[in-house]
Design a protein around this motif. Structure first.
Motif, PDB file in Angstrom:
ATOM      1  N   PHE A 213       0.844  -1.188   0.000  1.00  0.00           N
ATOM      2  CA  PHE A 213       0.000   0.000   0.000  1.00  0.00           C
ATOM      3  C   PHE A 213       0.886   1.248   0.000  1.00  0.00           C
ATOM      4  N   PRO A 214       0.325   2.403  -0.348  1.00  0.00           N
ATOM      5  CA  PRO A 214       1.098   3.640  -0.260  1.00  0.00           C
ATOM      6  C   PRO A 214       1.525   3.912   1.179  1.00  0.00           C
ATOM      7  N   GLN A 215       2.563   4.727   1.337  1.00  0.00           N
ATOM      8  CA  GLN A 215       2.982   5.148   2.670  1.00  0.00           C
ATOM      9  C   GLN A 215       1.887   5.983   3.314  1.00  0.00           C
ATOM     10  N   PRO A 216       1.691   5.878   4.610  1.00  0.00           N
ATOM     11  CA  PRO A 216       2.605   5.284   5.588  1.00  0.00           C
ATOM     12  C   PRO A 216       2.366   3.796   5.870  1.00  0.00           C
ATOM     13  N   TYR A 217       1.614   3.118   5.017  1.00  0.00           N
ATOM     14  CA  TYR A 217       1.209   1.745   5.314  1.00  0.00           C
ATOM     15  C   TYR A 217       2.250   0.715   4.877  1.00  0.00           C
ATOM     16  N   GLY A 218       2.744   0.832   3.657  1.00  0.00           N
ATOM     17  CA  GLY A 218       3.723  -0.135   3.173  1.00  0.00           C
ATOM     18  C   GLY A 218       3.124  -1.522   3.015  1.00  0.00           C
ATOM     19  N   LYS A 219       3.970  -2.563   3.139  1.00  0.00           N
ATOM     20  CA  LYS A 219       3.492  -3.937   2.984  1.00  0.00           C
ATOM     21  C   LYS A 219       2.671  -4.357   4.192  1.00  0.00           C
ATOM     22  N   THR A 220       1.461  -4.810   3.916  1.00  0.00           N
ATOM     23  CA  THR A 220       0.530  -5.157   4.989  1.00  0.00           C
ATOM     24  C   THR A 220      -0.232  -6.422   4.613  1.00  0.00           C
ATOM     25  N   GLY A 221      -0.504  -7.268   5.585  1.00  0.00           N
ATOM     26  CA  GLY A 221      -1.236  -8.495   5.344  1.00  0.00           C
ATOM     27  C   GLY A 221      -2.729  -8.257   5.199  1.00  0.00           C
ATOM     28  N   VAL A 222      -3.321  -8.902   4.178  1.00  0.00           N
ATOM     29  CA  VAL A 222      -4.767  -8.837   3.972  1.00  0.00           C
ATOM     30  C   VAL A 222      -5.305 -10.255   3.763  1.00  0.00           C
ATOM     31  N   TYR A 223      -6.607 -10.441   4.006  1.00  0.00           N
ATOM     32  CA  TYR A 223      -7.233 -11.748   3.975  1.00  0.00           C
ATOM     33  C   TYR A 223      -8.558 -11.668   3.219  1.00  0.00           C
ATOM     34  N   TRP A 224      -8.980 -12.806   2.696  1.00  0.00           N
ATOM     35  CA  TRP A 224     -10.305 -12.875   2.081  1.00  0.00           C
ATOM     36  C   TRP A 224     -11.356 -12.354   3.065  1.00  0.00           C
ATOM     37  N   PHE A 225     -12.256 -11.526   2.544  1.00  0.00           N
ATOM     38  CA  PHE A 225     -13.361 -11.043   3.375  1.00  0.00           C
ATOM     39  C   PHE A 225     -14.584 -10.864   2.485  1.00  0.00           C
ATOM     40  N   ASP A 226     -15.735 -11.256   3.001  1.00  0.00           N
ATOM     41  CA  ASP A 226     -16.973 -11.187   2.220  1.00  0.00           C
ATOM     42  C   ASP A 226     -17.485  -9.757   2.181  1.00  0.00           C
ATOM     43  N   MET A 227     -17.361  -9.130   1.015  1.00  0.00           N
ATOM     44  CA  MET A 227     -17.837  -7.774   0.788  1.00  0.00           C
ATOM     45  C   MET A 227     -18.900  -7.810  -0.298  1.00  0.00           C
ATOM     46  N   PRO A 228     -19.815  -6.845  -0.335  1.00  0.00           N
ATOM     47  CA  PRO A 228     -20.810  -6.851  -1.419  1.00  0.00           C
ATOM     48  C   PRO A 228     -20.173  -6.760  -2.799  1.00  0.00           C
ATOM     49  N   GLU A 229     -18.999  -6.115  -2.895  1.00  0.00           N
ATOM     50  CA  GLU A 229     -18.322  -6.023  -4.194  1.00  0.00           C
ATOM     51  C   GLU A 229     -17.965  -7.400  -4.754  1.00  0.00           C
ATOM     52  N   THR A 230     -17.654  -8.347  -3.856  1.00  0.00           N
ATOM     53  CA  THR A 230     -17.326  -9.698  -4.299  1.00  0.00           C
ATOM     54  C   THR A 230     -18.468 -10.257  -5.137  1.00  0.00           C
TER      55      THR A 230
END
Length: 375
Positions: A213-230
């Motif tokens: 991700f852009p700073q200040p976040y950098g590399k960050t862990g993300v996981y599958w999540f049920d969103m309406p966009e899915t």
């Protein structure tokens, strides 16, 4: 002989009636942010609602409202130009607010964030069209701004193939208990994801992936999540795969959430009492850690496909230092467009099906929200 119009009539013609907006759940963090955005960008008269008037400390007009009281709901909606539904979680909402708006011929938007609500209310689509009601679901930040970021990218391709949408939130994101409840409500149940041209069962909070991700976040862990966009992206866009992943900062929140989803007994997390317990504990924790982590949000939308016969990758990112304010901007912007008559599309739609990229660009720029694009 000509008759000169009265001063009162002249003044009435010069100054059209003030638009009236009802924000259901307007005393919560997200609802209040929506109210503030509408007040900042329109001349509308804003009324907020809550079941508990003792908790109200707001500059807006207030109305005590219990959604279970049908007569009270009809009376609250009457004479309004727009209703904004911010009273989540939407997992178990039955659509009565939208149905009442359709019956009254009043435009509607919401901050719904679960596919089950969309599936529950889309059956009213023909009625909304017949009533001339514009109803836009899934507004806010994610879903909401994220949907339009993806649409903007999709339009750059001759043949889009894959959407990979990731979000990360610092601490509580500046949101309240309702958002916490929403997170835990989505942890235990499998959901269908559109992968390689077919629906496949997927477990939430699995397949951890490190995203830049852009700073200040950098590399960050993300996981599958049920969103309406899915769910809605598979209908809105001709793509083979839709991935939606979510993560938190600090990272140990991710690990705690994973443990909650996969280690604790299902009865603990699935029961109303369990949901409330985990939500309140998490909220108390973030009240402490927000001081160090911040309450911002980052979105990364990556689309891959073909352009002029060649493979292409499009990546759009957005950051904001307050998730709740960003969500308010996403919903408030849609409200502004409807109130100004710039967005009129009778029927029920997720935001990406109703909002053009041109209008999206205009409203985002007006709120100083920057989206960075790379190829």
């Amino acid at each position: 002989m000509s008759v000169k119009p009265s001063t009162a009539l002249s003044r009435k013609a010069a100054f059209p009636p003030t638009k009236k907006v009802l924000i259901i759940g307007g005393c919560g963090r997200i609802g209040n942010s929506v109210a503030q955005d509408i007040a900042n960008h329109t001349d509308a008269e804003v009324t907020i609602t809550s079941r508990n008037p003792q908790q109200v400390n707001s500059p807006f007009q207030f109305l005590a409202l219990d959604l279970a009281d049908r007569e009270q709901l009809e009376k609250a909606i009457a004479s309004k130009d727009l209703v904004v539904h911010c009273a989540g979680p939407f997992h178990h909402r039955d659509g009565r607010v939208l149905k009442t708006c359709i019956e009254a011929g009043i435009d509607y938007i919401d901050v719904s964030d679960h596919r089950s609500f969309y599936e529950r209310v889309i059956k009213y689509n023909d009625r909304a069209i017949a009533s001339g009601v514009t109803a836009i679901l899934n507004t806010g930040i994610f879903p909401g701004i994220s949907n339009s970021m993806v649409k903007q990218g999709i339009e750059q391709f001759d043949r889009p193939q894959k959407i990979h949408l990731s979000y990360v939130v610092e601490g509580s994101g500046g949101a309240g208990l309702t958002v916490m409840r929403t997170t835990f409500l989505g942890l235990k149940n499998k959901f269908s994801a559109w992968i390689n041209g077919k629906w496949q069962n997927t477990l939430p909070y699995t397949e951890r992936e490190m995203i830049e991700f852009p700073q200040p976040y950098g590399k960050t862990g993300v996981y599958w999540f049920d969103m309406p966009e899915t769910y809605t992206f598979a209908d809105s866009f001709a793509v083979d795969t839709v991935i939606t992943k979510f993560g938190s900062i600090p990272d140990w929140y991710n690990h705690l959430t994973w443990i909650t989803a996969h280690i604790f007994p299902e009865a603990w997390v699935s029961s109303p009492q369990g949901i409330e317990f985990f939500a309140r504990v998490s909220y108390l924790m973030t009240k402490v850690t927000d001081k160090f982590s911040g309450i911002g949000v980052a979105i990364r939308a990556e689309i891959t496909g073909e352009k002029e016969g060649k493979p292409q990758t499009y990546c759009a990112t957005m950051v904001h230092d307050n998730t709740a304010i960003a969500a308010g901007a996403g919903t408030g912007a849609i409200a502004e467009l409807i109130l100004e008559g710039k967005l009129k599309q009778p029927g029920i739609y997720p935001v990406e099906q109703a909002l053009s990229t041109q209008l999206f660009t205009e409203i985002i720029n007006s709120r100083q929200i920057k989206i960075t694009v790379s190829y």
